[in-house]
Design a protein around this motif. Structure first.
Motif, PDB file in Angstrom:
ATOM      1  N   CYS A 131       0.853  -1.223   0.018  1.00 48.13           N
ATOM      2  CA  CYS A 131      -0.033   0.135   0.139  1.00 48.13           C
ATOM      3  C   CYS A 131       0.849   1.383   0.129  1.00 48.13           C
ATOM      4  O   CYS A 131       0.566   2.307  -0.558  1.00 48.13           O
TER       5      CYS A 131
ATOM      6  N   ALA B  76      -3.206  -1.690  -8.714  1.00 49.13           N
ATOM      7  CA  ALA B  76      -3.178  -2.561  -7.553  1.00 49.13           C
ATOM      8  C   ALA B  76      -3.256  -3.918  -8.480  1.00 49.13           C
ATOM      9  O   ALA B  76      -2.465  -4.712  -8.262  1.00 49.13           O
TER      10      ALA B  76
ATOM     11  N   VAL C 248      -0.436  -6.901  -8.262  1.00 48.33           N
ATOM     12  CA  VAL C 248      -0.349  -8.152  -8.187  1.00 48.33           C
ATOM     13  C   VAL C 248       0.232  -9.052  -9.382  1.00 48.33           C
ATOM     14  O   VAL C 248       0.499 -10.123  -9.013  1.00 48.33           O
TER      15      VAL C 248
ATOM     16  N   LEU D 243      -5.563  -6.956  -2.835  1.00 49.71           N
ATOM     17  CA  LEU D 243      -4.139  -6.873  -2.392  1.00 49.71           C
ATOM     18  C   LEU D 243      -3.812  -7.673  -1.469  1.00 49.71           C
ATOM     19  O   LEU D 243      -2.654  -8.380  -1.228  1.00 49.71           O
TER      20      LEU D 243
END
Length: 620
Positions: free
Chosen positions: A483, A510, A514, A609
């Protein structure tokens, strides 16, 4: 008895060569009235009409010429140039394409077509046309400069550097072009050449010259701040008083915006966040162009963040990304589709079975292989790079995409990446390594026996190429709370159009994060590379222990110089990444857990996440 048309043509040519364009037009119109215009007379008349701003008449003249002589490329080119200047861009493009079909080896036609595409902000087309002009006429400096700019906008750093080869020795440029040239040279890290281009800029007369002087001062201040030369930058700021900027004509928004940006940047560095925010708000309100709006809002986001105004900071960052999205739309429109993948390399996977079928090839040992520093951007890669570079046995080359360019190079010779890595023979692999080190030598001609540090965060997506060419290389993976990484990415003005799009929404960013780490983990299982995980939070809390650990991983007997990285970074002058200021300040905890202040914005992406956060050893 002499021919009246010949006499008229001679008189028009003499007036033209003397710069008396109004006289050329008057003589040409007499000829037109008498219906005795010839080809040469019409050409002179059209050129003079263009020079005196009589664009509609010039279009009519050149249209008639091109229709009467449809096989003459020059007439179509002239018609196209005037149509472009008149603003009739679609008709101009058609005329340029006709001229190009008639004279495919005419560099001027391709250059003019490139300028048209630049005006239309069709940057990939502009880049190709201008680079084609340079290929036809390598000494065509105006084409090289404009081609470099198109490469700059497209994020093609290698093309930009190729176009600017030898730019330090170019003649003095008009002020607008000098500003452009200085910006690009600074991105390449050639600050002396950038400052020299500004010093030699050719200024226009009158009020325009006054405005250009102010813009050059503002650009010098920006370069000085960007290279951490703060005392000199503050002295230069005295040449840019606010009263002078306020006294500019109301319509000169660009000069005012650039001057205010210089004041804002130095206020931000001096921790005068209220003043910086005030300047950035004023710049954004001017709406000079998307680039200016994006830069102002990124600056405003940074100022708000420093004083804990997280909601306002996030709003400013969102406005910056909206402006950058407009920029990226002109460069990579195909990536605007909802299912697009800005990180295209994350889709390239080599399975364990495929890897085991690779033909064994000879490769350099660890001590003659680069040290690769990888990780998602904003994970601490620049800090680590400067630490290693502070040791006398190592040399970094700033952030270069050379490994990625090798993957693209395979495609140019008909090979698929990564599938055809299995089919490389020893000669192929040796050629790829040689190409890599040629690119390195262009940047670090004095590397000598020092070990190369190749820091490019997204080389984490190119692990198959690294393992094929340098299977014994040491790789350092920089980690930081996901984050905090995504927050930092959201607050930065990246130049890559693909990365602009990736950061345009937290959801998309995000998802890209990933994907990148899913590919990384699959490839680590496949290749079992020699990897050191370098966790930012642990380094901050246990710095000396981690410096010693880094030294052991790199087989360094005395790693103490690496601890003095901040001093080394200050002396280095130019660092290309957004961390250029932070790495000069040493280790501190300010960047740890910053994202908690933005938890509300992160709430929608935490479910996506969380599995990767747990795999990397983080929680929320």
């Amino acid at each position: 008895m002499s021919n009246p048309s010949d006499e008229l043509a001679a008189r028009m040519a003499a007036a033209y060569n003397a710069g008396e364009m109004a006289q050329v037009v008057a003589l040409g119109e007499q000829a037109a009235a008498g219906d005795s215009t010839g080809e040469f007379i019409a050409l002179l008349l059209g050129s003079a009409q263009q020079a005196t701003g009589r664009m509609d008449e010039a279009i009519e003249t050149f249209s008639r010429l091109s229709q009467q002589h449809p096989a003459v490329s020059a007439y179509w080119n002239n018609l196209a140039v005037v149509r472009r200047q008149r603003g009739d861009l679609d008709a101009a493009e058609q005329a340029f394409l006709t001229a190009q079909s008639l004279a495919p080896d005419d560099a001027d036609v391709r250059y003019n077509l490139g300028l048209l595409y630049t005006q239309q902000r069709r940057w990939p087309f502009a880049r190709q046309s201008l680079m084609d002009a340079v290929a036809l006429a390598p000494a065509f400096i105006e084409a090289r400069l404009q081609a470099a700019h198109a490469c700059y906008v497209c994020g093609d750093n290698t093309g930009q550097e190729a176009m600017l080869a030898g730019a330090a020795h170019w003649p003095a440029q008009p002020a607008e072009q000098a500003l452009m040239l200085a910006a690009m040279l600074s991105v390449q890290g050639d600050l002396p050449a950038a400052f020299d281009a500004l010093a030699r800029a050719q200024l226009p007369d009158g009020l325009d010259g006054h405005a250009m002087r102010l813009r050059i001062v503002a650009r010098r201040i920006a370069l000085l701040e960007r290279s951490n030369q703060m005392p000199v930058a503050l002295r230069e700021l005295q040449q840019l008083p606010l009263a002078t900027l306020d006294a500019l004509p109301p319509d000169d928004a660009r000069t005012r915006a650039e001057g205010w940006a210089a004041h804002a940047a130095l206020a931000l560095r001096a921790a005068d966040y209220a003043e910086a925010a005030d300047f950035y708000r004023r710049i954004a309100a001017l709406r000079v162009d998307d680039e200016s709006v994006a830069a102002a809002n990124f600056g405003l986001a940074a100022a708000y963040d420093k004083v804990g105004m997280s909601r306002e900071s996030w709003a400013a960052a969102s406005a910056a990304h909206a402006a950058q999205l407009s920029i990226a739309r002109d460069v990579v429109p195909e990536l605007l589709a909802p299912d697009s993948q800005p990180l295209a390399m994350s889709g390239h996977i080599v399975s364990r079975a495929t890897y085991e079928a690779w033909t064994p090839l000879a490769a350099p040992p660890a001590e003659r292989s680069p040290i690769f520093v990888v990780g998602f951007p904003r994970s601490g890669t620049t800090l680590l790079e400067q630490m290693i570079d502070a040791h006398a046995d190592f040399r970094s080359m700033d952030e270069r995409a050379f490994i990625h360019e090798l993957t693209e190079g395979m495609a140019l010779v008909g090979q698929r990446y990564p599938e055809d890595l299995a089919r490389l023979d020893q000669t192929d692999a040796d050629h790829l390594r040689a190409a890599y080190f040629r690119m390195v030598a262009d940047v670090l001609p004095d590397l000598g026996t020092r070990r190369l540090v190749d820091k490019n965060p997204l080389n984490m997506l190119c692990l198959p190429m690294i393992m094929r060419l340098f299977p014994e290389a040491r790789i350092i993976l920089c980690l930081r709370h996901p984050c905090d990484v995504l927050l930092s990415c959201s607050m930065q003005p990246f130049r890559s159009p693909a990365f602009m799009l990736l950061c345009s929404s937290l959801q998309r960013l995000a998802h890209g994060y990933v994907q990148a780490f899913e590919q990384w983990h699959r490839h680590v299982e496949t290749f079992s590379p020699r990897v050191l995980e370098w966790r930012y939070e642990s380094v901050v809390s246990q710095f000396d222990d981690h410096v010693a650990r880094l030294g052991r991983f790199l087989d360094v007997a005395d790693a103490s110089s690496m601890a003095r990285f901040a001093e080394h970074a200050r002396a280095k002058r130019y660092i290309s990444t957004p961390s250029y200021a932070q790495v000069t300040q040493g280790i501190h905890r300010k960047a740890v857990d910053r994202w908690h202040a933005y938890r509300e914005a992160f709430a929608p992406v935490l479910p996506m996440l969380r599995p990767m956060m747990e795999k990397l050893g983080y929680d929320d």
